[in-house]
Each structure stands twice: as structure tokens, then as C-alpha cells.
Design an enzyme around this catalytic site. Structure first.
Site, short mmCIF file in Angstrom:
data_model
loop_
_atom_site.label_atom_id
_atom_site.label_comp_id
_atom_site.label_asym_id
_atom_site.label_seq_id
_atom_site.Cartn_x
_atom_site.Cartn_y
_atom_site.Cartn_z
N GLY A 14 -6.36 -4.23 1.18
CA GLY A 14 -6.85 -4.13 2.56
C GLY A 14 -7.23 -5.44 3.22
O GLY A 14 -8.07 -5.46 4.12
N THR A 15 -6.58 -6.55 2.82
CA THR A 15 -6.91 -7.80 3.52
C THR A 15 -6.43 -7.77 4.97
O THR A 15 -7.05 -8.38 5.84
CB THR A 15 -6.32 -9.04 2.80
OG1 THR A 15 -4.90 -8.99 2.85
CG2 THR A 15 -6.82 -9.14 1.37
N ASN A 16 -5.35 -7.06 5.23
CA ASN A 16 -4.90 -6.94 6.63
C ASN A 16 -5.84 -6.06 7.44
O ASN A 16 -6.09 -6.32 8.62
CB ASN A 16 -3.47 -6.42 6.68
CG ASN A 16 -2.47 -7.54 6.46
OD1 ASN A 16 -2.30 -8.40 7.31
ND2 ASN A 16 -1.84 -7.56 5.30
N MET A 93 1.87 1.69 1.29
CA MET A 93 3.05 1.67 0.42
C MET A 93 3.70 3.05 0.29
O MET A 93 3.83 3.59 -0.81
CB MET A 93 2.65 1.14 -0.96
CG MET A 93 2.07 -0.25 -0.92
SD MET A 93 3.19 -1.46 -0.17
CE MET A 93 2.20 -2.94 -0.28
N ILE A 95 6.92 5.41 2.33
CA ILE A 95 7.89 5.47 3.44
C ILE A 95 7.67 6.79 4.17
O ILE A 95 7.45 7.84 3.56
CB ILE A 95 9.33 5.29 2.91
CG1 ILE A 95 9.48 3.83 2.47
CG2 ILE A 95 10.36 5.66 3.99
CD1 ILE A 95 10.87 3.38 2.12
N LEU A 96 7.65 6.70 5.50
CA LEU A 96 7.38 7.90 6.31
C LEU A 96 8.70 8.45 6.85
O LEU A 96 9.59 7.68 7.23
CB LEU A 96 6.43 7.53 7.46
CG LEU A 96 5.04 7.08 6.97
CD1 LEU A 96 4.28 6.36 8.08
CD2 LEU A 96 4.24 8.28 6.46
N ASN A 110 3.80 -1.87 11.84
CA ASN A 110 3.73 -2.22 10.43
C ASN A 110 3.77 -3.73 10.28
O ASN A 110 4.45 -4.41 11.04
CB ASN A 110 4.94 -1.61 9.70
CG ASN A 110 5.00 -1.98 8.23
OD1 ASN A 110 4.01 -1.82 7.50
ND2 ASN A 110 6.13 -2.49 7.77
N HIS A 112 4.97 -6.67 7.74
CA HIS A 112 5.87 -6.88 6.59
C HIS A 112 5.87 -8.36 6.24
O HIS A 112 5.97 -9.21 7.13
CB HIS A 112 7.29 -6.40 6.95
CG HIS A 112 8.22 -6.55 5.79
ND1 HIS A 112 8.24 -5.67 4.74
CD2 HIS A 112 9.12 -7.54 5.50
CE1 HIS A 112 9.13 -6.07 3.85
NE2 HIS A 112 9.68 -7.20 4.28
C1 GAR Z 1 0.70 -7.30 2.59
O1 GAR Z 1 1.28 -8.51 2.20
C2 GAR Z 1 1.66 -6.51 3.47
O2 GAR Z 1 2.41 -7.30 4.32
C3 GAR Z 1 2.53 -5.87 2.42
O3 GAR Z 1 1.65 -5.51 1.39
C4 GAR Z 1 0.51 -6.38 1.38
C5 GAR Z 1 -0.75 -5.55 1.49
O4 GAR Z 1 -1.90 -6.34 1.37
N1 GAR Z 1 3.24 -4.74 2.97
C6 GAR Z 1 4.49 -4.44 2.63
O5 GAR Z 1 5.11 -5.02 1.78
C7 GAR Z 1 5.08 -3.25 3.39
N2 GAR Z 1 6.50 -3.22 3.24
P1 GAR Z 1 -3.33 -5.85 1.92
O6 GAR Z 1 -3.59 -4.46 1.34
O7 GAR Z 1 -4.28 -6.88 1.34
O8 GAR Z 1 -3.29 -5.85 3.42
#
Ligand code: GAR
Length: 205
Positions: A14-16, A93, A95-96, A110, A112
Site C-alpha cells: 500500500g505505498t501507493n 493484484m 484482473i477484473l 490503475n 503500472h
Molecule cells: C506497485 O509497484 C504497482 O505499480 C504494482 O504493484 C506495486 C504495489 O505496491 N502494480 C502492478 O504491477 C499492477 N499491474 P504498493 O502496494 O506498495 O502500492
């Protein structure tokens, strides 16, 4: 003027999500409000981040629902009941299906961790994306925020940011730098752009 309600879907660290919360605290998300965080994994640290910020959380597990269709119905019920205007996939993670994505046209975004159309689509997620970029030998990678449609990573691009690859990068060092220099910046910025669009459409300005 009421803000657009944001629902964030997460699976892991969940850093994003944290970047969105920090942007909101700093006044950089004036058109939106993070109203709900839903995880498809009960152990996701993202849930702790949401709770620490006082944001309501929910967990929806596919195995409890029995099928992908029932899982998506449970997600949609929760999003609709909470009046969510914009769905943000922040490290979600799963796919919808087309049924889900078609229910929210231009209302799902999203993040990526590559410059789409490189290193994207089925099988490209998380660390695998950075492993593939290093294996190919590209000198520049980055991150993309895009609208979500029925094609995995195939929806219209909203924002992108490039990040240079360093000689000694490992997938882990590259992942961290792409997050810090690109993802955590463009995700809140894109969320604000779409929330502003939603509010504008609502008021007919
Ligand atoms: C992030 O790097 C995001 O871009 C990637 O997973 C990580 C989640 O980190 N997402 C994908 O690869 C989707 N195809 P987070 O949980 O720390 O945000």
C-alpha cells in the site's frame, strides 16, 4: 462543491495508497476524498495504513465468494453502496472482467510500474515487471497511470513518468526508485485530474 468519492483497491504493502493519503493531507487532492479502501487480502499492510488515516476499510476474498463473478459482484455492491465515484487500483493484484470494467467507464484508474506499452499485460505485475525490464536491457523505464478497460493495461494513458536505469540496479532497487520517482507522484496527480473531471461533469461547468 462536493468532492468525488474515491475507493482504493489494494492487495499488498500500500505505498501507493500512502501516496494518495499524503497527497490528500497536503491539499494536493482538492477534488477528491478517499472514502473507502478495499483489500482482496486480509493481511495487506495497506489496511493498516488506511486505518491509521481514519479511512473505512473492507476485505473481500475471492475464496469466500466462490467465483470471480461473485467476487466482483461483492466489490461492486460495496463500491455502489458507498457512493464511490472513482475506483483507484493501487497495487491491486487481480484482473477484473469486462462486466466489471464496463460498469465504470473512465471511472477506474490503475498504476503500472513501466512505461506502457512496454512490460505490461497478463503476467506483468509487481517485481516481475522490473525483472523483465532489466532482462531486456532497456535504459529507461518508469510508471504509467491509465484508465482501466477490458484489456489488461490497455486503457487510455493519463500520465507517465520516465526513470533511468542504473548499471547496478536489481529488480528491488529499480522497483523502489520507480515507486519514489514516478508512481507516488503520478498516481495522486492522475487521481486529482479525474476527480476534477467528475466534479465538472456533475456540475455541468
Ligand atoms: C506497485 O509497484 C504497482 O505499480 C504494482 O504493484 C506495486 C504495489 O505496491 N502494480 C502492478 O504491477 C499492477 N499491474 P504498493 O502496494 O506498495 O502500492
Amino acid at each position: 462543491m462536493s468532492k468525488a468519492k474515491i475507493g482504493v483497491l489494494v492487495s499488498g504493502g500500500g505505498t501507493n495508497l500512502q501516496a494518495l493519503i499524503d497527497a490528500q493531507t497536503a491539499g494536493k487532492l482538492p477534488s477528491g476524498e478517499i472514502a473507502l479502501v478495499i483489500a482482496n487480502n486480509a493481511d495487506a499492510y495497506a489496511l493498516t495504513r488506511a486505518k491509521n488515516a481514519g479511512i473505512p476499510t473492507a476485505v473481500v476474498l475471492k475464496k469466500d465468494c466462490g467465483s470471480q463473478e461473485a467476487f466482483e459482484t461483492a466489490l461492486m455492491d460495496m463500491l455502489n453502496k458507498n457512493g464511490i465515484d472513482l475506483i483507484v487500483l493501487a497495487g491491486f493484484m487481480a484482473i477484473l472482467s469486462e462486466r466489471f470494467t464496463k460498469s465504470y467507464p473512465r471511472r477506474i484508474i490503475n498504476v503500472h510500474p513501466s512505461l506502457i506499452p512496454s512490460f505490461c499485460g497478463k503476467g506483468f505485475y509487481g517485481l516481475h515487471v522490473h525483472e523483465a525490464a532489466l532482462a531486456y536491457g532497456v535504459k529507461v523505464t518508469g510508471a504509467t497511470v491509465h484508465f482501466v478497460n477490458e484489456i489488461p493495461d490497455g486503457g487510455e494513458i493519463i500520465l507517465q513518468k520516465a526513470v533511468a536505469i542504473r548499471k547496478n540496479d536489481t529488480p528491488e532497487t529499480l522497483q523502489k526508485r520507480v515507486m519514489r520517482l514516478a508512481e507516488w507522484k503520478i498516481l495522486p496527480a492522475a487521481a486529482e485530474l479525474v476527480c476534477r473531471e467528475i466534479i465538472t461533469e456533475r456540475t455541468g461547468d
